[in-house]
Design a protein around this motif. Structure first.
Motif: not given
Ligand code: NAD
Length: 385
Positions: A42-44, A98-102, A105-107, A139-146, A182-186, A194-196, A198-200
């Motif tokens: 999606g982001f690409s 977002g967390g999924s790509s990061m 990448a880490k793995a 690119t999400t705010a977010g998981t903190g996976s970075e 900025l491109t993240l939809p609502p 809210m995920d972030a 909840i982490h806190a």
């Molecule tokens: P995600 O990475 O799955 O992305 C969600 C959607 O947002 C995707 O469709 C993506 O294409 C889109 N997207 C991302 N950035 C965008 C942008 N800037 N503009 C438009 N669209 C964008 O979502 P997430 O919530 O960031 O990550 C979830 C994953 O991270 C889960 O697998 C979860 O278990 C994991 N996670 C990891 C950690 C960690 O510490 N490693 C912590 C919490 C969650």
């Protein structure tokens, strides 16, 4: 609260608008010659993704783009990425998304230098050798996976979710540029924000909470609480986007030190069984888990109520703690989160199996401020319907 504190995060953190322009310098500092670039599908497609590719091209860095990642990744994608990175002789991994790509990448970075498949390393400290150097760009705010030592995967065949947790997963650089969000939809802004939060919150009420994690958690909850509505209401609100990314970073640092709790454990099966996105799954369950936890965290919850803007001065501690659940519920409603598992089309018949799976998410269950049993997990799921 524990008496031994521990916090470890990415080796370096760069934060600010335009910081992505520093990518070439940072790659050189890490002796990057050929880049393995992981982006989600999606982001690409966004202009921001093109900007990153242009920065790499202008820096004359050869790169291989791996953009197969979709949400809640399978470990097989990391295996596929690692095979490609090895074949192409890449020597640095950049994860953008977002967390999924990061997490993919880490793995990939550790799989290039360790034998075997990603699933072999799911668990705690199973990785034996350092991986390739890594730069994580959320690119999400977010998981903190970075900043964390975790890469989470969804094993759909076995209907389970689990993380590779290893000291070799801490990124070399977390590069946070709020412009990329900025491109993240609502709806994704809301669920990931809210995920972030909840982490806190779960770090703040964890049995591992400590003065360091509390500092990050208080600031993260304040920042996200004050800005998530604004970012959802208008994604172009740059100050709100900046604050949200800072909040999610601080929340990631909280979880790196204090861990998360039962809300995460109960949310995992929603992802593993029914593909519910991580942020949404956590958000739906949060008020129910908070109601259960309340007697184990009265003073902490009372403080959360204050952080979210309630005036608790005229109330008893018990009443003030209740106000935290009310404030959180209003926040969730304002940003459009669903309120019940029924609305997510989860069949009620799966409760027992989900509770059994949740109890296997051992560390978050152990961190919870109130002892969680299979029976209590079942009743929380039941209430959430
Ligand atoms: P995600 O990475 O799955 O992305 C969600 C959607 O947002 C995707 O469709 C993506 O294409 C889109 N997207 C991302 N950035 C965008 C942008 N800037 N503009 C438009 N669209 C964008 O979502 P997430 O919530 O960031 O990550 C979830 C994953 O991270 C889960 O697998 C979860 O278990 C994991 N996670 C990891 C950690 C960690 O510490 N490693 C912590 C919490 C969650």
């Amino acid at each position: 609260m524990t008496s031994i504190m521990s916090v470890q995060v990415a080796k370096k953190i760069l934060f600010g608008e335009g910081s992505v322009e520093l990518l070439p310098e940072e790659i050189k500092l890490l002796s990057g010659k050929k880049i393995f670039l992981v982006m989600d599908d999606g982001f690409s497609r966004t202009t921001m993704a093109q900007k990153i590719v242009t920065i790499l091209k202008e820096g004359e860095f050869p790169y291989i783009l791996f953009n197969k990642v979709t949400p809640e990744p399978e470990p097989a994608w990391a295996d596929e990425g690692a095979d490609l990175a090895r074949k192409e002789k890449c020597n640095l991994v950049v994860g953008v998304g977002g967390g999924s790509s990061m997490d993919v990448a880490k793995a990939v970075a550790i799989l290039v230098t360790n034998n075997g498949k990603a699933v072999d390393y799911v668990g705690l400290e199973k990785v034996t050798r350092p991986g390739l150097p890594t730069i994580m760009i959320p690119t999400t705010a977010g998981t903190g996976s970075e900043v964390t030592f975790t890469a989470v995967f969804t094993m759909r065949k076995t209907r389970s979710k689990g993380g590779i947790n290893s000291r070799f997963l801490y990124p070399d650089l977390a590069l946070l540029d709020p412009e990329l969000t900025l491109t993240l939809p609502p709806d994704i802004t809301a669920a990931t924000g809210m995920d972030a939060f909840i982490h806190a919150l779960e770090g703040f009420t964890s049995v591992q909470a400590n003065p360091l994690s509390d500092t990050f958690a208080r600031e993260a909850m304040t920042t996200i609480g004050n800005n998530v509505r604004l970012a959802v209401a208008n994604g172009n609100n740059r100050p709100a986007r900046r604050k949200m990314l800072m909040g999610s970073l601080l929340a990631g640092m909280t979880l790196a030190s204090a861990g998360v709790g039962a809300c995460h454990a109960l949310a995992y099966p929603l992802g593993a069984f029914f593909d519910i996105p991580h942020g949404l799954a956590n958000a739906v369950l949060l008020p129910y888990v908070m109601r259960y936890n309340i007697i184990g965290a009265l003073a902490r919850y009372a403080e959360v109520a204050e952080i979210l803007g309630a005036d608790t001065s005229e109330f008893t501690l018990r009443e003030a703690a209740d106000m935290a659940v009310d404030e959180v519920s209003i926040l969730l409603e304002d940003v459009g989160m669903l309120k019940t598992l029924g609305e997510l089309d989860i069949p009620e018949s799966s409760i027992k199996e989900m509770a059994e799976a949740a109890m296997k998410v051992e560390r978050p269950i152990a961190n919870n401020p109130r002892i969680m049993t299979k029976e209590s997990a079942i009743s929380i799921y039941k209430e959430a319907f």
